[in-house]
Design a protein around this motif. Structure first.
Motif, PDB file in Angstrom:
ATOM      1  N   GLY A 191      49.428  16.977  83.281  1.00 48.02           N
ATOM      2  CA  GLY A 191      50.733  16.210  83.447  1.00 48.02           C
ATOM      3  C   GLY A 191      51.599  16.936  82.392  1.00 48.02           C
ATOM      4  O   GLY A 191      52.942  17.229  82.594  1.00 48.02           O
ATOM      5  N   ALA A 192      51.118  17.194  81.123  1.00 47.60           N
ATOM      6  CA  ALA A 192      51.964  17.659  80.166  1.00 47.60           C
ATOM      7  C   ALA A 192      52.369  19.214  80.093  1.00 47.60           C
ATOM      8  O   ALA A 192      53.460  19.592  80.100  1.00 47.60           O
ATOM      9  CB  ALA A 192      51.241  17.365  78.701  1.00 47.60           C
ATOM     10  N   LYS A 195      54.073  19.983  83.750  1.00 53.17           N
ATOM     11  CA  LYS A 195      55.680  19.764  83.704  1.00 53.17           C
ATOM     12  C   LYS A 195      56.368  20.850  83.215  1.00 53.17           C
ATOM     13  O   LYS A 195      57.426  21.307  83.441  1.00 53.17           O
ATOM     14  CB  LYS A 195      55.836  18.542  82.928  1.00 53.17           C
ATOM     15  CG  LYS A 195      57.168  18.092  82.577  1.00 53.17           C
ATOM     16  CD  LYS A 195      57.188  16.862  81.939  1.00 53.17           C
ATOM     17  CE  LYS A 195      58.537  16.197  81.956  1.00 53.17           C
ATOM     18  NZ  LYS A 195      58.893  15.267  80.864  1.00 53.17           N
ATOM     19  N   LYS A 196      55.771  21.544  82.131  1.00 53.22           N
ATOM     20  CA  LYS A 196      56.640  22.773  81.442  1.00 53.22           C
ATOM     21  C   LYS A 196      56.585  23.915  82.493  1.00 53.22           C
ATOM     22  O   LYS A 196      57.525  24.391  82.435  1.00 53.22           O
ATOM     23  CB  LYS A 196      55.730  23.236  80.178  1.00 53.22           C
ATOM     24  CG  LYS A 196      55.603  21.938  79.102  1.00 53.22           C
ATOM     25  CD  LYS A 196      54.948  22.514  77.981  1.00 53.22           C
ATOM     26  CE  LYS A 196      55.141  21.542  76.744  1.00 53.22           C
ATOM     27  NZ  LYS A 196      54.402  22.128  75.750  1.00 53.22           N
ATOM     28  N   ASN A 198      56.712  23.261  85.648  1.00 55.33           N
ATOM     29  CA  ASN A 198      57.284  22.852  86.827  1.00 55.33           C
ATOM     30  C   ASN A 198      56.288  22.870  88.127  1.00 55.33           C
ATOM     31  O   ASN A 198      56.574  23.655  89.227  1.00 55.33           O
ATOM     32  CB  ASN A 198      58.624  23.810  87.522  1.00 55.33           C
ATOM     33  CG  ASN A 198      59.427  23.274  86.090  1.00 55.33           C
ATOM     34  OD1 ASN A 198      59.758  22.421  85.890  1.00 55.33           O
ATOM     35  ND2 ASN A 198      60.543  24.566  85.993  1.00 55.33           N
ATOM     36  N   THR A 200      52.621  21.208  90.111  1.00 52.91           N
ATOM     37  CA  THR A 200      51.752  20.083  90.154  1.00 52.91           C
ATOM     38  C   THR A 200      50.403  20.558  90.235  1.00 52.91           C
ATOM     39  O   THR A 200      50.131  21.518  91.147  1.00 52.91           O
ATOM     40  CB  THR A 200      52.117  19.109  91.512  1.00 52.91           C
ATOM     41  OG1 THR A 200      53.408  18.663  91.469  1.00 52.91           O
ATOM     42  CG2 THR A 200      51.092  17.995  91.537  1.00 52.91           C
ATOM     43  N   ALA A 250      48.434  17.351  73.881  1.00 54.28           N
ATOM     44  CA  ALA A 250      49.129  16.767  75.245  1.00 54.28           C
ATOM     45  C   ALA A 250      49.327  15.236  75.232  1.00 54.28           C
ATOM     46  O   ALA A 250      48.442  14.585  74.762  1.00 54.28           O
ATOM     47  CB  ALA A 250      48.444  17.418  76.336  1.00 54.28           C
ATOM     48  N   ASP A 252      50.783  12.411  77.931  1.00 57.66           N
ATOM     49  CA  ASP A 252      51.340  11.939  79.400  1.00 57.66           C
ATOM     50  C   ASP A 252      52.852  11.981  79.228  1.00 57.66           C
ATOM     51  O   ASP A 252      53.439  11.595  78.268  1.00 57.66           O
ATOM     52  CB  ASP A 252      50.740  10.702  79.458  1.00 57.66           C
ATOM     53  CG  ASP A 252      51.141  10.078  80.743  1.00 57.66           C
ATOM     54  OD1 ASP A 252      52.349  10.205  81.499  1.00 57.66           O
ATOM     55  OD2 ASP A 252      50.353   9.230  81.610  1.00 57.66           O
ATOM     56  N   PRO A 253      53.475  12.764  80.198  1.00 54.53           N
ATOM     57  CA  PRO A 253      55.085  12.769  80.248  1.00 54.53           C
ATOM     58  C   PRO A 253      55.658  11.456  80.107  1.00 54.53           C
ATOM     59  O   PRO A 253      56.802  11.285  79.528  1.00 54.53           O
ATOM     60  CB  PRO A 253      55.270  13.315  81.472  1.00 54.53           C
ATOM     61  CG  PRO A 253      53.827  14.262  81.633  1.00 54.53           C
ATOM     62  CD  PRO A 253      52.720  13.290  81.302  1.00 54.53           C
ATOM     63  N   ASP A 254      55.255  10.419  80.545  1.00 58.28           N
ATOM     64  CA  ASP A 254      55.769   8.933  80.499  1.00 58.28           C
ATOM     65  C   ASP A 254      55.733   8.457  79.149  1.00 58.28           C
ATOM     66  O   ASP A 254      56.494   7.643  79.083  1.00 58.28           O
ATOM     67  CB  ASP A 254      55.110   8.071  81.500  1.00 58.28           C
ATOM     68  CG  ASP A 254      55.097   8.223  83.072  1.00 58.28           C
ATOM     69  OD1 ASP A 254      56.155   9.092  83.193  1.00 58.28           O
ATOM     70  OD2 ASP A 254      54.522   7.868  83.870  1.00 58.28           O
ATOM     71  N   TYR A 255      54.961   9.092  78.327  1.00 59.56           N
ATOM     72  CA  TYR A 255      54.968   8.629  76.855  1.00 59.56           C
ATOM     73  C   TYR A 255      55.464   9.433  75.893  1.00 59.56           C
ATOM     74  O   TYR A 255      55.287   9.428  74.489  1.00 59.56           O
ATOM     75  CB  TYR A 255      53.582   8.293  76.373  1.00 59.56           C
ATOM     76  CG  TYR A 255      52.983   7.100  77.177  1.00 59.56           C
ATOM     77  CD1 TYR A 255      52.825   5.694  76.540  1.00 59.56           C
ATOM     78  CD2 TYR A 255      52.549   7.064  78.537  1.00 59.56           C
ATOM     79  CE1 TYR A 255      52.577   4.570  77.327  1.00 59.56           C
ATOM     80  CE2 TYR A 255      51.854   6.017  79.217  1.00 59.56           C
ATOM     81  CZ  TYR A 255      51.840   4.812  78.508  1.00 59.56           C
ATOM     82  OH  TYR A 255      51.342   3.777  79.201  1.00 59.56           O
ATOM     83  N   GLN A 256      56.154  10.741  76.395  1.00 61.32           N
ATOM     84  CA  GLN A 256      56.465  11.598  75.439  1.00 61.32           C
ATOM     85  C   GLN A 256      57.941  11.132  74.735  1.00 61.32           C
ATOM     86  O   GLN A 256      58.596  10.404  75.289  1.00 61.32           O
ATOM     87  CB  GLN A 256      56.752  12.931  76.105  1.00 61.32           C
ATOM     88  CG  GLN A 256      55.315  13.655  76.616  1.00 61.32           C
ATOM     89  CD  GLN A 256      55.865  14.953  77.367  1.00 61.32           C
ATOM     90  OE1 GLN A 256      56.871  15.472  77.311  1.00 61.32           O
ATOM     91  NE2 GLN A 256      54.651  15.522  77.873  1.00 61.32           N
TER      92      GLN A 256
END
Length: 337
Positions: A191-192, A195-196, A198, A200, A250, A252-256
């Motif tokens: 995820g981390a 995401k960078k 782009n 999945t 790393a 989780d994107p939801d916690y960045q």
């Protein structure tokens, strides 16, 4: 002169090896046991002999994807050809990996001539007790240094608009690896970093097994949880006595944006430093703003071996400027050295 090269430890005389390292590096004050442990803990090495006399050595710590070179030494009186052959053979052993080296100031041109390029995104964790002044001149850039041609996003470790969310979290930081859910760790990493890029990334058993292998291989780990949910990871491989290479930081994107990544890497760096090792890392240009302040010094003499066709993670063209200095680039204090 009858040169031969050996890629195993069995026949190495560690007293002779330590003497060679001390002769080449006048600052080397390590004892034989220190040298022995560092080489035994390393995954790759090459030795050069003139008949039965040890005249050159080099080693690398590696996890199979990433590697760092240390103790590249050639006895006085032997040509650069020996040094080149040692590097050539080591690079061949490390084929397909990202390979880094923190070079001595006078060796930068040598590495550039042998396939390496100076990197702008290497850092050393120095902690928060004013220790940055204890590191040798010439090897690090001033605290917070920025290149003219790089973009560094200015942001705090904790975003004000997310403060309320952070208060609702049950954050726990630990280095305890028992009971780690490696499928979840793989999700955090994918995820981390996905995401960078782009992209999945599908979480397969193969990827989960690889994550477990890498964390099992690592001497130091650091984790963050929200209650029982794993939300952040980091790890480091080492030579057991002196050097450590930090990887896979790393969140989780939801916690960045909540300062969680900073706590993870700080805890990891402090654990490593507490044991007397030197924590080094190489980051993505987009993460320069994260590391480029108190706690880290930007490495000035770090180089990365460039052979994109062989790399397990090829370099996207648009990232070139952010990662590398032009070949032959020299800082003002390096000119005419």
């Amino acid at each position: 002169m009858s040169l031969k090269y050996v890629e195993k430890l069995e026949s190495v005389d560690f007293d002779e090896l330590n003497q060679l390292l001390s002769e080449v590096n006048k600052e080397n004050n390590r004892d034989v046991e220190h040298t022995k442990k560092a080489f035994e803990k390393s995954q790759k090495f090459v030795f050069a002999y003139d008949e039965d006399k040890l005249v050159g050595a080099v080693r690398a710590i590696s996890d199979g994807d990433w590697a760092v070179i240390y103790n590249h030494a050639v006895k006085n009186g032997y040509s650069d050809e020996v040094a080149k052959e040692l590097i050539k053979r080591l690079v061949t052993q490390l084929k397909g990996q990202h390979i880094f080296v923190n070079a001595r100031i006078g060796s930068i041109a040598f590495y550039e001539e042998n396939g390496f390029q100076r990197t702008k995104t290497a850092y050393t964790y120095v902690g928060f007790e004013g220790k940055e002044n204890e590191y040798p001149d010439g090897y690090f850039l001033p605290l917070g240094f920025k290149f003219e041609n790089e973009y560094v996003e200015k942001k705090s470790h904790t975003k004000p608009d997310k403060e309320s969310k952070k208060k609702d979290l049950d954050l726990v930081y630990t280095s305890d690896r028992s009971g780690i859910d490696y499928e979840r760790a793989t999700e955090v990493l994918s995820g981390a970093f996905g995401k960078k890029r782009n992209e999945t990334v599908e979480i397969t058993k193969e990827k989960v097994d690889k994550t477990k292998y890498l964390f099992d291989l690592s001497d130091y780990v650091s984790f963050a949880y929200d209650g029982k949910k794993l939300i952040g990871v980091a790890r480091a491989i080492t030579d057991g006595v002196e050097e450590a290479y930090i990887q896979n930081v790393a969140v989780d994107p939801d916690y960045q944006g909540l300062g969680i990544g900073w706590e993870i890497v700080k805890n990891l760096g402090e654990d490593i430093q507490r044991d007397g090792l030197n924590p080094f890392l190489h980051t993505h240009p987009g993460a320069v703003g994260f590391y480029n302040h108190e706690g880290f010094l930007r490495n000035k003499t770090a180089l990365d071996y460039r052979n994109d066709e062989e790399l397990s993670h090829p370099m996207p063209a648009e990232m070139e400027t952010g990662f590398y200095l032009p070949k032959g680039y020299r800082f003002i204090d390096e000119i005419n050295m």
